[in-house]
Design an enzyme around this catalytic site. Structure first.
Site, PDB file in Angstrom:
ATOM      1  N   ASN A 280       0.866  -1.248   0.058  1.00  0.00           N
ATOM      2  CA  ASN A 280      -0.083  -0.117   0.007  1.00  0.00           C
ATOM      3  C   ASN A 280       0.874   1.322  -0.076  1.00  0.00           C
ATOM      4  O   ASN A 280       1.784   1.346   0.746  1.00  0.00           O
ATOM      5  CB  ASN A 280      -0.904  -0.216   1.278  1.00  0.00           C
ATOM      6  CG  ASN A 280      -1.640  -1.340   1.719  1.00  0.00           C
ATOM      7  OD1 ASN A 280      -2.222  -1.731   0.635  1.00  0.00           O
ATOM      8  ND2 ASN A 280      -1.129  -2.057   2.807  1.00  0.00           N
ATOM      9  N   GLU A 313       8.992  -4.576  -1.075  1.00  0.00           N
ATOM     10  CA  GLU A 313       7.526  -3.876  -0.839  1.00  0.00           C
ATOM     11  C   GLU A 313       8.045  -2.440  -1.315  1.00  0.00           C
ATOM     12  O   GLU A 313       7.263  -1.542  -1.842  1.00  0.00           O
ATOM     13  CB  GLU A 313       6.986  -3.872   0.595  1.00  0.00           C
ATOM     14  CG  GLU A 313       6.627  -5.304   1.053  1.00  0.00           C
ATOM     15  CD  GLU A 313       5.767  -6.104  -0.061  1.00  0.00           C
ATOM     16  OE1 GLU A 313       4.967  -5.435  -0.700  1.00  0.00           O
ATOM     17  OE2 GLU A 313       5.721  -7.167  -0.336  1.00  0.00           O
ATOM     18  N   GLU A 335       5.251  -8.048  -9.768  1.00  0.00           N
ATOM     19  CA  GLU A 335       5.771  -8.940  -8.821  1.00  0.00           C
ATOM     20  C   GLU A 335       7.060  -9.469  -9.153  1.00  0.00           C
ATOM     21  O   GLU A 335       8.009  -9.695  -8.356  1.00  0.00           O
ATOM     22  CB  GLU A 335       4.704 -10.062  -8.741  1.00  0.00           C
ATOM     23  CG  GLU A 335       3.444  -9.636  -7.856  1.00  0.00           C
ATOM     24  CD  GLU A 335       3.630  -8.815  -6.520  1.00  0.00           C
ATOM     25  OE1 GLU A 335       4.690  -8.708  -6.244  1.00  0.00           O
ATOM     26  OE2 GLU A 335       2.768  -8.045  -6.167  1.00  0.00           O
TER      27      GLU A 335
END
EC number: 3.4.11.-
Length: 849
Positions: A280, A313, A335
C-alpha cells in the site's frame, strides 16, 4: 463502456467495533455522515448521459445514493441492484445524469470481517494479556470493494481524501500523513483524523489501520520520514526493518533516478495477515515475522527474510504504485520485477549475504521446477473474473518473473537497463502501463530487440533445454548448441515445438567468473566458435546461472567440468546450477542416476561413509558452538547441516540436541536463535508425548511470533500416529493464527509418509472449515500443494483429482492439476529407480553413526 471519468474520491470511515474481545457481534463499518454513518463522495465527469451507474461492491449494503451535477439539484437513486456473483451493484436514477461534472454521494454499511481481506479485524494480545482487535485493510487484488463501493480496477485511478473516526486512545494510519486530528463533536471518546490527499492511485493500494502500536522513526538520507510500527512494548524489534528501509529508499531513488513521491512511509506489523506483506502506497503492511527482529531471539534467516520483504515492498512504491499495471494480466510485471530487485537491494545493503547464490537455490530453481510441468502457465495470463486473479499470485509470476528480469538485465547491461527504467517511470508516472510499454522503453535505451526476445519468455509457457556438444579445431573450440522445450515428463517429439530467443553466455576455466562470449540463440540450433581455448581447458554455458534454461552437456563436456567441481574453481552458483540441471535430467530419465552419482562423488568414497566420517563427535560439537566471528552464511549452513543430521538420527547430533534442549527448557542455557529450528526438529523427530507437550508449552509461552512459527513448522516431525493427530488438531486451534495453520499442516505432510497421509485425511475431513477460512485466496492453494505434492503413488493422483471435482476450489484449480501431475511424475520415478537405488545404498552401507 465507461460513461463517467472518476476524478477524486472522499472517504470517511467509522469502524464501529469495541476493539476488545467482549462484543464480537458489533463489527459493522459505517461509511456516511452526521448519523453514525459516514459518507463516500466521488467527483465525476459524466461523458455520456445515463440513468445507471455500475460499481464494484461486495458484502456491503447501500443505504442511500445521490448524484449532484455541478450547479444543479441533487438526484436521489431510486434502486440498488446487486449482482453478488460479479461483485457489482447498479445504482438506478429516475432521470438521465447529463454530461458534465458532478458528485456522487453514497451512504452505506459494511462488515469488519474475519476473512483477512477487505476491511477486517486482526486479533492481538496486549502486554497485560487482554485480547483486543485492530481494524486493518488488505485490498489487493479485488477487495477494496469490500470496504467501500468503488471502481475496483487498477486502471481506474483517483486521488483519495480519507478521514477516520476512531477511539481517541487508538492510532489511526492511512496512505498519507495526518493533516488534522480533532475531537468528534458527537462523541468525545472519539477523534476525527483527516489525512492529506493521496496522489492519483488505484483502489487496491488504499489502506487504513486503527489499533494500538508503538513505533520507531528515522529519516532517509533523501528526507523521507520512515516509521516502523510494532506491537506495544516491542518498538526495539522494529529497528532492523527501519535500518533496511532508510537504506533502501535512497538506493531506489538513485537506481531509478526518480524520487519517492510521498512525504512519509510507514511499515506496520499486522497480527493476522494472509500474505507476507502488501505494498500500500505510504502504508506498507506486513506479517509480524516479515518485519520484526529481536536481536536476541531472531535467527539469521529471519533477518534475511525481513530485508528481502522490505526491499520488495519498497520497490513497489515505484514499480506498481507510481506506475501501475494496466490490468491483472500484467501482474507479473509488478511482482516479477520487485522479486528481482529485492535481491539487488539486499546485495547492496548486505553484501555478506551472498544473496544471488540464494536466489538461484530459492526462486530460480523453484520456477524451473514448476514451469517444466504440462500444467504450468505463461507469465502473462488473461484474467477475466476476480476469482482468477488469486490463482496467478504464484511462482510463475514471482519467481519466473524475477528470473527472466534478471536474465534481461544481464542481456542489456546495468547502465542501459537503468536508463530504460528511468524513461519508463517518467513516461508513465501516475498512469498505467503494460508489459509492451516497458519493452519499448528498454529497447530504445539499449538498441536491442527486447520485445522480440522477451515475448518468447512471457507469452508462452515453459523454457528450453540447451543441448551442447563441442569439437576442438586447432586452438578454437566449436560448440554445437540446440534448443528444445524442457518437459518434466521427458523429451517430446513435437513438430510444433516452441522456440525461445535465448541469451547464451559462455565462460572458460581460464577465468570462470568472467563471461568470454555472448550470443543470442534465435533459432533451433547454431554453431559457435570460441577462439583461443586450449584442449585441456573446459567451457561452461550460463556462468552465474543467469539464463532461464537447463543445460544438457555431452558426456565429454561434463567429464571436462569435473576438475572444476572438485577443486572448487567453478563458482558455487555454477556448481549449484549444474547439480540442479543434472538432477532434473535424472528425474525425467534423460540421464542415468548412477552415472551422475559416480561422476560427482567418485568411485573411491561412498557418500554415506564420507558423511559419517566427517561428522564425528568433535565436528558435531563445533557445529553446535558457533564462534563469535562466524558470519551470516555460516549461521545458515550450520542450521541446515544440523537439521539434516538430526532428522537422520546421527547419534552425536541427537545426544547433543537433547542435552541442549533440556538446558534450554530448564532456563540454564538458552539456545541461540540459529540453533533452535534444528534442535527442535531433532528432538521431535526422535521424541514422544512428553517432548510434544514440552514443545507446545514453549509455543504457548513464546512472546514473539517468529518463535511460535519456528515451533509450528517442525511439530509435524513427531513420529507417533496419535501425536501427529494431536498436531493436526492443534493447527486449527485458537493457539495458531489463521494464516499459520497452513504451515503446521504442511509441516506434518512434509515430515514422513504417514504424516502426509494423516495431513491429507485431515484436510479432507476439515475441508469446509479450511475453505471458508481462506475464502478462495492463495493460502488455499498453498495448503493443497504442501499437503499432497509429495505423494508418489498413481492412485493418489486420481484420489486428489476426484476430491476436488466434488469440492470446488476455483482459486486453486491449476494448483490441483499441478499437484496431480507431480504425483504421477514422482510415482514414475520411484517405479523406475527405487530398487536400483536401494541396492546401491545397501552395497555401500556406512558403519553405524
Amino acid at each position: 463502456s465507461l460513461l463517467c471519468l472518476l476524478i477524486f474520491s472522499s472517504l470517511c470511515l467509522w469502524p464501529l467495533t469495541s476493539f476488545t474481545d467482549s462484543e464480537k457481534k458489533n463489527r459493522s463499518v459505517h461509511l456516511c455522515s452526521n448519523s453514525n454513518i459516514k459518507l463516500l463522495l466521488f467527483w465525476w465527469f459524466v461523458t455520456q448521459g445515463t440513468n445507471q451507474i455500475v460499481m464494484n461492491c461486495a458484502d456491503i449494503d447501500i443505504i442511500t445514493a445521490s448524484f449532484v451535477p455541478e450547479g444543479g439539484e441533487e438526484i436521489n437513486a431510486t434502486g440498488f441492484n446487486y449482482q453478488n456473483e460479479d461483485e457489482k451493484v447498479t445504482l438506478c436514477f429516475p432521470s438521465i445524469l447529463q454530461k458534465g461534472s458532478g458528485s456522487l454521494k453514497i451512504d452505506f454499511v459494511g462488515e469488519l470481517n474475519d476473512k483477512m481481506k477487505g476491511f477486517y479485524r486482526s486479533k492481538y494480545m496486549t502486554p497485560s494479556g487482554e485480547n483486543r482487535y485492530a481494524a486493518v485493510t488488505q485490498f489487493e487484488a479485488t477487495d477494496a470493494r469490500r470496504a467501500f463501493p468503488c471502481w475496483d480496477e487498477p486502471a481506474i485511478k483517483a486521488t483519495f481524501d480519507i478521514t477516520l473516526i476512531v477511539p481517541k486512545d487508538r492510532i489511526a494510519l492511512s496512505n498519507m500523513n495526518v493533516v488534522d486530528r480533532k475531537p468528534y463533536p458527537e462523541d468525545h471518546s472519539l477523534v476525527e483524523v483527516k489525512f492529506a490527499t493521496t496522489p492519483i492511485m488505484s483502489t487496491y493500494l488504499v489502506a487504513f489501520v486503527i489499533g494500538e502500536y508503538d513505533f520507531v522513526e528515522s529519516q532517509s538520507s533523501d528526507g523521507v520520514t520512515v516509521r516502523v510500527y510494532t506491537p506495544v512494548g516491542k518498538a526495539e524489534q522494529g529497528k532492523f526493518a527501519l535500518e533496511v528501509a532508510t537504506k533502501t529508499l535512497p538506493f531506489y531513488k538513485d537506481y531509478f533516478s526518480v524520487p519517492y513521491p510521498l512525504p512519509k512511509i510507514d511499515l506496520i506489523a499486522i497480527a493476522d495477515f494472509a500474505a507476507g506483506a502488501m505494498e500500500n502506497w505510504g502504508l506498507v503492511t506486513y506479517r509480524e515475522t516479515a518485519l520484526l527482529i529481536d536481536p536476541k531471539n531472531s535467527c539469521a534467516s529471519s533477518r534475511q527474510w525481513v530485508a528481502l520483504v522490505v526491499g520488495h515492498e519498497l520497490a513497489h512504491q515505484w514499480f506498481g504504485n507510481l506506475v501501475t499495471m494496466e490490468w491483472w494480466t500484467h501482474l507479473w510485471l509488478n511482482e516479477g520485477f520487485a522479486s528481482w530487485i529485492e535481491y539487488l537491494c539486499v546485495d547492496h545493503c548486505f553484501p555478506e549475504y551472498d544473496i544471488w547464490t540464494q536466489f538461484v537455490s530459492a526462486d530460480y530453481t523453484r520456477a524451473l521446477d514448476l514451469d517444466a510441468l504440462d500444467n504450468s502457465h505463461p507469465i502473462e495470463v488473461d484474467v477475466g473474473h476476480p476469482s482468477e486473479v488469486d490463482e496467478i499470485f504464484d511462482a510463475i509470476s514471482y519467481s519466473k518473473g524475477a528470473s527472466v528480469i534478471r536474465m534481461l538485465h544481464n542481456y542489456i547491461g546495468d547502465e542501459e537497463f537503468r536508463k530504460g527504467m528511468n524513461a519508463y517511470l517518467l513516461k508513465f508516472q501516475h498512469k498505467n502501463a503494460s508489459t509492451e510499454d516497458l519493452w519499448e522503453c528498454l529497447e530504445q535505451a539499449s538498441g536491442k530487440p527486447i520485445a522480440a526476445v522477451m515475448n518468447s519468455w512471457t507469452k508462452q509457457m515453459g523454457f528450453p533445454i540447451i543441448v551442447v556438444d563441442q569439437e576442438q579445431h586447432g586452438s578454437d573450440r566449436v560448440l554445437k548448441i540446440s534448443q528444445k522445450k524442457f518437459c518434466a515428463s521427458g523429451p517430446r517429439n513435437d513438430e510444433n515445438c516452441p522456440n525461445w530467443m535465448v541469451p547464451i553466455s559462455i565462460c572458460t576455466s581460464e577465468d570462470p567468473s568472467c563471461t568470454k562470449m555472448k550470443v543470442l540463440l534465435d533459432q533451433p540450433e547454431t554453431t559457435v566458435n570460441v577462439t583461443n581455448i586450449a584442449p585441456d581447458h573446459w567451457i561452461k554455458i550460463n556462468p552465474g546461472t543467469v539464463g532461464f534454461y537447463r543445460i544438457q552437456y555431452s558426456s565429454a563436456m561434463l567429464e571436462s567440468l569435473l576438475p572444476g567441481i572438485r577443486d572448487l574453481t567453478l563458482l558455487p552458483v555454477d556448481r549449484l546450477g549444474l547439480q540442479n540441471d543434472l538432477f532434473s535430467l535424472v528425474r525425467r530419465h534423460t540421464l542415468f542416476f548412477f552415472s551422475i552419482l559416480w561422476k560427482l562423488i567418485g568411485t573411491s568414497n561412498c557418500l554415506l561413509t564420507h558423511i559419517s566420517c566427517m561428522f564425528n563427535t568433535q565436528m558435531t560439537w563445533l557445529l553446535f558452538s558457533p564462534v563469535s566471528r562466524s558470519g551470516h552464511l555460516d549461521a545458515l549452513l550450520r542450521g541446515l547441516v544440523l537439521g539434516k543430521l538430526g532428522k537422520a538420527g546421527h547419534k552425536g547430533t541427537l545426544e547433543e540436541a537433547r542435552r541442549r534442549f533440556r538446558e534450554h527448557v530448564e532456563g540454564k542455557q538458552i539456545l541461540p536463535a540459529d540453533l533452535r529450528s534444528p534442535v527442535y526438529l531433532t528432538v521431535l523427530k526422535h521424541g514422544d508425548s512428553t517432548t510434544l507437550d514440552t514443545m507446545l508449552k514453549l509455543h504457548k509461552q513464546a512472546d514473539m511470533q517468529e518463535e511460535k512459527n519456528r515451533i509450528e513448522r517442525v511439530l509435524g516431525a513427531i513420529p507417533a500416529p496419535d501425536l501427529i493427530q494431536r498436531v493436526l488438531n492443534f493447527a486449527l486451534s485458537e493457539e495458531v493464527r489463521p494464516q499459520d495453520t497452513v504451515s503446521v499442516i504442511g509441516g506434518v505432510a512434509g515430515s514422513s509418509k504417514q504424516g502426509r497421509k494423516a495431513a491429507w485425511k485431515f484436510v479432507k475431513d476439515n475441508w469446509e472449515e479450511l475453505h471458508n477460512r481462506y475464502q478462495g485466496g492463495f493460502l488455499i492453494s498453498r495448503l493443497i500443494k504442501l499437503t499432497v505434492d509429495g505423494f508418489a503413488i498413481d492412485k493418489m493422483a486420481a484420489e486428489v483429482k476426484s476430491f476436488f471435482e466434488s469440492h470446488h476450489a476455483p482459486a486453486a484449480e491449476r494448483t490441483v492439476q499441478q499437484c496431480c501431475e507431480n504425483i504421477l511424475l514422482n510415482a514414475a520415478w520411484l517405479k523406475r529407480d527405487a530398487e536400483d537405488i536401494h541396492q546401491y545404498l545397501l552395497q555401500r552401507k556406512a558403519p553405524p553413526v
